[in-house]
Design a protein around this motif. Sequence first.
Motif, PDB file in Angstrom:
ATOM      1  N   GLN A   1       0.836  -1.192   0.000  1.00 22.76           N
ATOM      2  CA  GLN A   1       0.000   0.000   0.000  1.00 22.76           C
ATOM      3  C   GLN A   1       0.870   1.240   0.000  1.00 22.76           C
ATOM      4  OE1 GLN A   1      -2.958   0.294   3.019  1.00 22.76           O
ATOM      5  NE2 GLN A   1      -4.355  -1.079   1.962  1.00 22.76           N
ATOM      6  N   VAL A   2       0.260   2.347  -0.417  1.00 24.69           N
ATOM      7  CA  VAL A   2       0.954   3.625  -0.428  1.00 24.69           C
ATOM      8  C   VAL A   2      -0.011   4.695   0.040  1.00 24.69           C
ATOM      9  CG1 VAL A   2       0.356   4.074  -2.850  1.00 24.69           C
ATOM     10  CG2 VAL A   2       2.358   5.170  -1.836  1.00 24.69           C
ATOM     11  N   GLN A   3       0.515   5.631   0.797  1.00 19.92           N
ATOM     12  CA  GLN A   3      -0.287   6.780   1.221  1.00 19.92           C
ATOM     13  C   GLN A   3       0.253   8.026   0.541  1.00 19.92           C
ATOM     14  OE1 GLN A   3      -0.094   6.565   5.557  1.00 19.92           O
ATOM     15  NE2 GLN A   3      -2.070   5.541   5.602  1.00 19.92           N
ATOM     16  N   LEU A   4      -0.667   8.880   0.106  1.00 18.37           N
ATOM     17  CA  LEU A   4      -0.297  10.041  -0.703  1.00 18.37           C
ATOM     18  C   LEU A   4      -0.752  11.323  -0.029  1.00 18.37           C
ATOM     19  CD1 LEU A   4      -1.549   8.571  -4.111  1.00 18.37           C
ATOM     20  CD2 LEU A   4       0.790   8.513  -3.205  1.00 18.37           C
ATOM     21  N   VAL A   5       0.122  12.313  -0.009  1.00 18.43           N
ATOM     22  CA  VAL A   5      -0.208  13.606   0.591  1.00 18.43           C
ATOM     23  C   VAL A   5       0.186  14.709  -0.386  1.00 18.43           C
ATOM     24  CG1 VAL A   5       0.160  15.182   2.507  1.00 18.43           C
ATOM     25  CG2 VAL A   5       0.137  12.706   2.920  1.00 18.43           C
ATOM     26  N   GLU A   6      -0.826  15.460  -0.841  1.00 18.57           N
ATOM     27  CA  GLU A   6      -0.572  16.570  -1.763  1.00 18.57           C
ATOM     28  C   GLU A   6      -0.301  17.865  -1.007  1.00 18.57           C
ATOM     29  OE1 GLU A   6      -4.086  14.193  -3.653  1.00 18.57           O
ATOM     30  OE2 GLU A   6      -3.458  14.864  -1.677  1.00 18.57           O
ATOM     31  N   SER A   7       0.430  18.747  -1.650  1.00 16.16           N
ATOM     32  CA  SER A   7       0.685  20.082  -1.108  1.00 16.16           C
ATOM     33  C   SER A   7       0.990  21.028  -2.261  1.00 16.16           C
ATOM     34  CB  SER A   7       1.851  20.059  -0.116  1.00 16.16           C
ATOM     35  OG  SER A   7       3.040  19.634  -0.757  1.00 16.16           O
ATOM     36  N   GLY A   8       0.981  22.322  -1.945  1.00 18.48           N
ATOM     37  CA  GLY A   8       1.364  23.308  -2.944  1.00 18.48           C
ATOM     38  C   GLY A   8       0.219  24.072  -3.571  1.00 18.48           C
ATOM     39  N   GLY A   9      -1.004  23.714  -3.222  1.00 21.96           N
ATOM     40  CA  GLY A   9      -2.132  24.439  -3.766  1.00 21.96           C
ATOM     41  C   GLY A   9      -2.229  25.843  -3.169  1.00 21.96           C
ATOM     42  N   GLY A  10      -3.128  26.642  -3.735  1.00 22.59           N
ATOM     43  CA  GLY A  10      -3.318  27.993  -3.224  1.00 22.59           C
ATOM     44  C   GLY A  10      -4.075  28.861  -4.196  1.00 22.59           C
ATOM     45  N   LEU A  11      -4.037  30.158  -3.932  1.00 27.01           N
ATOM     46  CA  LEU A  11      -4.711  31.162  -4.763  1.00 27.01           C
ATOM     47  C   LEU A  11      -3.667  31.864  -5.620  1.00 27.01           C
ATOM     48  CD1 LEU A  11      -7.181  32.916  -5.498  1.00 27.01           C
ATOM     49  CD2 LEU A  11      -6.611  34.348  -3.507  1.00 27.01           C
ATOM     50  N   VAL A  12      -3.939  31.945  -6.917  1.00 23.19           N
ATOM     51  CA  VAL A  12      -3.007  32.576  -7.844  1.00 23.19           C
ATOM     52  C   VAL A  12      -3.804  33.329  -8.897  1.00 23.19           C
ATOM     53  CG1 VAL A  12      -2.865  30.539  -9.332  1.00 23.19           C
ATOM     54  CG2 VAL A  12      -0.962  32.157  -9.281  1.00 23.19           C
ATOM     55  N   GLN A  13      -3.221  34.401  -9.416  1.00 18.94           N
ATOM     56  CA  GLN A  13      -3.887  35.145 -10.479  1.00 18.94           C
ATOM     57  C   GLN A  13      -3.713  34.438 -11.816  1.00 18.94           C
ATOM     58  OE1 GLN A  13      -2.310  39.167 -10.371  1.00 18.94           O
ATOM     59  NE2 GLN A  13      -3.982  39.820  -9.037  1.00 18.94           N
ATOM     60  N   ALA A  14      -4.639  34.696 -12.704  1.00 20.02           N
ATOM     61  CA  ALA A  14      -4.546  34.135 -14.050  1.00 20.02           C
ATOM     62  C   ALA A  14      -3.210  34.517 -14.675  1.00 20.02           C
ATOM     63  CB  ALA A  14      -5.700  34.646 -14.901  1.00 20.02           C
ATOM     64  N   GLY A  15      -2.602  33.530 -15.342  1.00 19.71           N
ATOM     65  CA  GLY A  15      -1.283  33.725 -15.918  1.00 19.71           C
ATOM     66  C   GLY A  15      -0.148  33.328 -15.008  1.00 19.71           C
ATOM     67  N   GLY A  16      -0.454  33.090 -13.753  1.00 23.17           N
ATOM     68  CA  GLY A  16       0.566  32.715 -12.784  1.00 23.17           C
ATOM     69  C   GLY A  16       0.890  31.232 -12.817  1.00 23.17           C
ATOM     70  N   SER A  17       1.741  30.840 -11.859  1.00 19.85           N
ATOM     71  CA  SER A  17       2.223  29.457 -11.799  1.00 19.85           C
ATOM     72  C   SER A  17       2.104  28.906 -10.377  1.00 19.85           C
ATOM     73  CB  SER A  17       3.691  29.384 -12.231  1.00 19.85           C
ATOM     74  OG  SER A  17       3.854  29.802 -13.564  1.00 19.85           O
ATOM     75  N   LEU A  18       1.967  27.605 -10.304  1.00 17.55           N
ATOM     76  CA  LEU A  18       2.029  26.871  -9.038  1.00 17.55           C
ATOM     77  C   LEU A  18       2.710  25.541  -9.307  1.00 17.55           C
ATOM     78  CD1 LEU A  18      -1.524  27.228  -7.395  1.00 17.55           C
ATOM     79  CD2 LEU A  18       0.621  28.151  -6.502  1.00 17.55           C
ATOM     80  N   ARG A  19       3.340  25.002  -8.268  1.00 14.84           N
ATOM     81  CA  ARG A  19       3.871  23.647  -8.362  1.00 14.84           C
ATOM     82  C   ARG A  19       3.270  22.812  -7.248  1.00 14.84           C
ATOM     83  NH1 ARG A  19       9.924  20.982  -7.968  1.00 14.84           N
ATOM     84  NH2 ARG A  19       9.635  21.414  -5.742  1.00 14.84           N
ATOM     85  N   LEU A  20       2.556  21.780  -7.647  1.00 14.97           N
ATOM     86  CA  LEU A  20       1.992  20.842  -6.689  1.00 14.97           C
ATOM     87  C   LEU A  20       2.987  19.710  -6.446  1.00 14.97           C
ATOM     88  CD1 LEU A  20      -1.672  20.506  -7.992  1.00 14.97           C
ATOM     89  CD2 LEU A  20      -0.687  22.242  -6.480  1.00 14.97           C
ATOM     90  N   SER A  21       2.980  19.227  -5.213  1.00 16.85           N
ATOM     91  CA  SER A  21       3.799  18.071  -4.850  1.00 16.85           C
ATOM     92  C   SER A  21       2.902  17.000  -4.260  1.00 16.85           C
ATOM     93  CB  SER A  21       4.865  18.453  -3.827  1.00 16.85           C
ATOM     94  OG  SER A  21       5.747  19.436  -4.331  1.00 16.85           O
ATOM     95  N   CYS A  22       3.306  15.763  -4.446  1.00 22.61           N
ATOM     96  CA  CYS A  22       2.598  14.631  -3.857  1.00 22.61           C
ATOM     97  C   CYS A  22       3.652  13.705  -3.267  1.00 22.61           C
ATOM     98  CB  CYS A  22       1.759  13.921  -4.897  1.00 22.61           C
ATOM     99  SG  CYS A  22       1.014  12.388  -4.308  1.00 22.61           S
ATOM    100  N   ALA A  23       3.681  13.640  -1.952  1.00 26.13           N
ATOM    101  CA  ALA A  23       4.648  12.795  -1.265  1.00 26.13           C
ATOM    102  C   ALA A  23       4.017  11.447  -0.943  1.00 26.13           C
ATOM    103  CB  ALA A  23       5.103  13.475   0.021  1.00 26.13           C
ATOM    104  N   ALA A  24       4.730  10.384  -1.262  1.00 22.24           N
ATOM    105  CA  ALA A  24       4.233   9.030  -1.050  1.00 22.24           C
ATOM    106  C   ALA A  24       4.992   8.348   0.070  1.00 22.24           C
ATOM    107  CB  ALA A  24       4.375   8.221  -2.331  1.00 22.24           C
ATOM    108  N   SER A  25       4.266   7.585   0.856  1.00 21.36           N
ATOM    109  CA  SER A  25       4.902   6.800   1.913  1.00 21.36           C
ATOM    110  C   SER A  25       5.384   5.481   1.342  1.00 21.36           C
ATOM    111  CB  SER A  25       3.903   6.542   3.033  1.00 21.36           C
ATOM    112  OG  SER A  25       2.845   5.724   2.541  1.00 21.36           O
ATOM    113  N   GLY A  26       6.209   4.788   2.085  1.00 21.16           N
ATOM    114  CA  GLY A  26       6.649   3.465   1.673  1.00 21.16           C
ATOM    115  C   GLY A  26       7.939   3.486   0.888  1.00 21.16           C
ATOM    116  N   ARG A  27       8.493   2.296   0.704  1.00 24.48           N
ATOM    117  CA  ARG A  27       9.794   2.171   0.048  1.00 24.48           C
ATOM    118  C   ARG A  27       9.698   1.705  -1.384  1.00 24.48           C
ATOM    119  NH1 ARG A  27      12.670  -1.751   4.210  1.00 24.48           N
ATOM    120  NH2 ARG A  27      10.581  -2.679   4.113  1.00 24.48           N
ATOM    121  N   THR A  28       8.471   1.584  -1.910  1.00 22.47           N
ATOM    122  CA  THR A  28       8.302   1.034  -3.257  1.00 22.47           C
ATOM    123  C   THR A  28       7.689   2.041  -4.203  1.00 22.47           C
ATOM    124  OG1 THR A  28       6.152   0.116  -2.644  1.00 22.47           O
ATOM    125  CG2 THR A  28       8.089  -1.308  -2.379  1.00 22.47           C
TER     126      THR A  28
END
Length: 127
Positions: A1-28
């Motif tokens: 099994q794997v557990q997933l946790v997203e981060s990096g969301g937020g409020l941004v103006q049109a034309g802007g940028s964001l980078r989302l991350s998803c960290a996974a648990s486990g060694r596989t």
Amino acid sequence: QVQLVESGGGLVQAGGSLRLSCAASGRTFSSYAMGWFRQAPGKEREFVAAISRNGGSSYYASSVKGRFTISRDNAKNTVYLQMNSLKPEDTAVYYCAAESTYYIGRAFTTRSEYDYWGQGTQVTVSS
């Protein structure tokens, strides 16, 4: 099994940028093909991007192609979604998904193919 946790969301103006991350648990982590989906209010969850186990193959929804980039760092157990030139219609909750696969070059583009999901992160793009 794997557990997933997203981060990096937020409020941004049109034309802007964001980078989302998803960290996974486990060694596989490298055994999983990864994907990003999004769900806007009142709409179905839709495919955004997917990447194979080794990062050699990636796929995008036509609505984000050329603006979004999916990548992964297997040493950090993390998958990313770089979002550029954001539009108000990109506003949604973004979900990370994982699916174990034997094939290192395979990626999945449909919701039903994924067994594991994160809790989501809100992205809001203002006009």
